[in-house]
Design an enzyme around this catalytic site. Sequence first.
Site, PDB file in Angstrom:
ATOM      1  N   GLU A 153      49.913  37.253  46.199  1.00  0.00           N
ATOM      2  CA  GLU A 153      48.559  37.533  46.695  1.00  0.00           C
ATOM      3  C   GLU A 153      48.567  38.072  48.122  1.00  0.00           C
ATOM      4  O   GLU A 153      47.572  37.998  48.828  1.00  0.00           O
ATOM      5  CB  GLU A 153      47.675  36.286  46.603  1.00  0.00           C
ATOM      6  CG  GLU A 153      47.418  35.839  45.186  1.00  0.00           C
ATOM      7  CD  GLU A 153      46.750  36.892  44.321  1.00  0.00           C
ATOM      8  OE1 GLU A 153      45.944  37.674  44.851  1.00  0.00           O
ATOM      9  OE2 GLU A 153      47.051  36.920  43.108  1.00  0.00           O
TER      10      GLU A 153
ATOM     11  N   ASP B 198      48.392  44.492  40.157  1.00  0.00           N
ATOM     12  CA  ASP B 198      48.339  43.586  39.017  1.00  0.00           C
ATOM     13  C   ASP B 198      48.573  44.322  37.704  1.00  0.00           C
ATOM     14  O   ASP B 198      47.983  45.379  37.461  1.00  0.00           O
ATOM     15  CB  ASP B 198      46.960  42.911  38.937  1.00  0.00           C
ATOM     16  CG  ASP B 198      46.654  42.090  40.171  1.00  0.00           C
ATOM     17  OD1 ASP B 198      47.326  41.076  40.381  1.00  0.00           O
ATOM     18  OD2 ASP B 198      45.736  42.467  40.920  1.00  0.00           O
TER      19      ASP B 198
END
Length: 553
Positions: free
Chosen positions: A11, A102
């Site tokens: 992240e 992602d």
Amino acid sequence: SQTPKGLWLTERVWDNSIIKDIKSCGIEYVMVDDYHIKTSGLETETTNGYFLTEDSGEKIGLFPINQELRYAIPFYSLEDTNKLLNSINNEQNKNAAIIFDDGEKFGIWPNTYETVYEKKWLEDFFTQTIEDKNIEVQTFKEYYTSNKPLALTYLQTVSYFEMGEWSLKADDTLKLEQMLKENEDDLKFLRGGTWKNFFTKYQESNWIHKRVLELSKKQIDNKQYKEALYKAQCNDVLWHGVFGGIYLPNLRDNAYKYIIECEKYLDNKKEKLDIDFDGFDEYKFSNDELLTIISVKNGGQIFELDLLKNNYNYQNTLTRYKEAYHENIVVEDDETKTDDIKTIHDNTLKVSQEISLDYDWYLKKSAIDHVVLSDISVEQFASNSFKELADFANQAFKLIKSSKKQLHLQREGGIYLDKKYNAILDKSYNFKKNKLSLLTSLESNYNEAVNYIQEWNLHFANIQTTTFNGAYLETNKQYSSLEILADYLIINDNYLKRTLKFDCLNVKKIYISTLNTISQSEQGIDITNQGVTIGFIYDFEKRSSFDITLEVI
């Protein structure tokens, strides 16, 4: 075989303290966001390359992911994506179009499967990019070894901008969004909280994290223990943004599965320790069947109730929190729906019918003490819209006595109506092999009749197959409730094949309702069952005792 030299930082959460650890793993460079470089204060004409940073002499490379590319792929047309890539074509060593993102956006996010695969966006993008003579496709390793860094920089503790928004409390997120609208050119000066703010935003996140830290400090030389400890550390369960995260009960169940697995290797029958770093002690009682943890600070509540043989925590509930995006929920019928593909951050939060946004002012665990007016309805109880008359539900208790199988707590509080009426509430827990009994006594100088409610919140992995004195709760609506007139409650958990039996002598009635949260996800809006709220309702006047025993069979 390959030895990885690079790491997509989870992240993109950056803190200088990680440099030493990732260097010890043989990592030479990490992927962060260009936002990280922009907020560092470094004056740089481009972020189209890699930078260097260091901590205590340990050096690491930083590849800043291009935000425009991150939002363009796979949402822009092929032509516009190619134009964006070619716009980065400038002088040598400063023309890296850096993308790392992602996998979910390639088929899992709403409407992307059709575009990416059925309409062959991804295949055509690869072909177009490879055939473009202005574009050279390289691995990070190839670029790192053949190009010099752009500059030395020092990063703040930071993640991508959206993460800073998400980690703030709801009202602060709304203020930050307004500031950004008014100061679009000053993004590098605007950022929300740090990733660790999720531990202060969601008590349930902090509890899981601190339980893992506790078990890490107790770490024993046992391979199975260490493996369970590492499995309990998956970060997804600890936070929430566009994705479910802490709102997904199955992720929390998984974390507790391995936390409990670790506990079974330890021979701790009774402990006093500050698990969640709140400055107050929690009390842990364990035997062959049940592990129970009581929070003295938070109303003497049961914070954890573990079935050791099942590796399952019945207290894995979630409090209903206010979220900033709740203000963006819209009711939309079939005629106004749209399937246009867009980045996940622009998702429309659509529901097909009106929903009730209800929030909790106390943590939704168990053995919570309420004093209320006598006409409270099950609907008021379920939505937490009743008037609280006392100060026991979320305030600190003091320890009176503690032994191997008993915990006695007390609070000198009050009942508040036209004035404060002094009240003393005693809670005496007793722990046996598969039983937990709680004798509660309440005394006050208030003379009129009111109701005492002891609230329990329990999490079931499959609420659809769980019965309450033989009845099911409906699961196709936001609230489903039952009113039971009996001095016992038998819950059949058909998922775990266990039965929970409450004996509650002299109880007036029992309220049961679903505990559901409203959160956003990559699909839009989710209404998720987090557990069942149970209210044992008693008459109270001046001095009364309430005896509840839970037996797990």
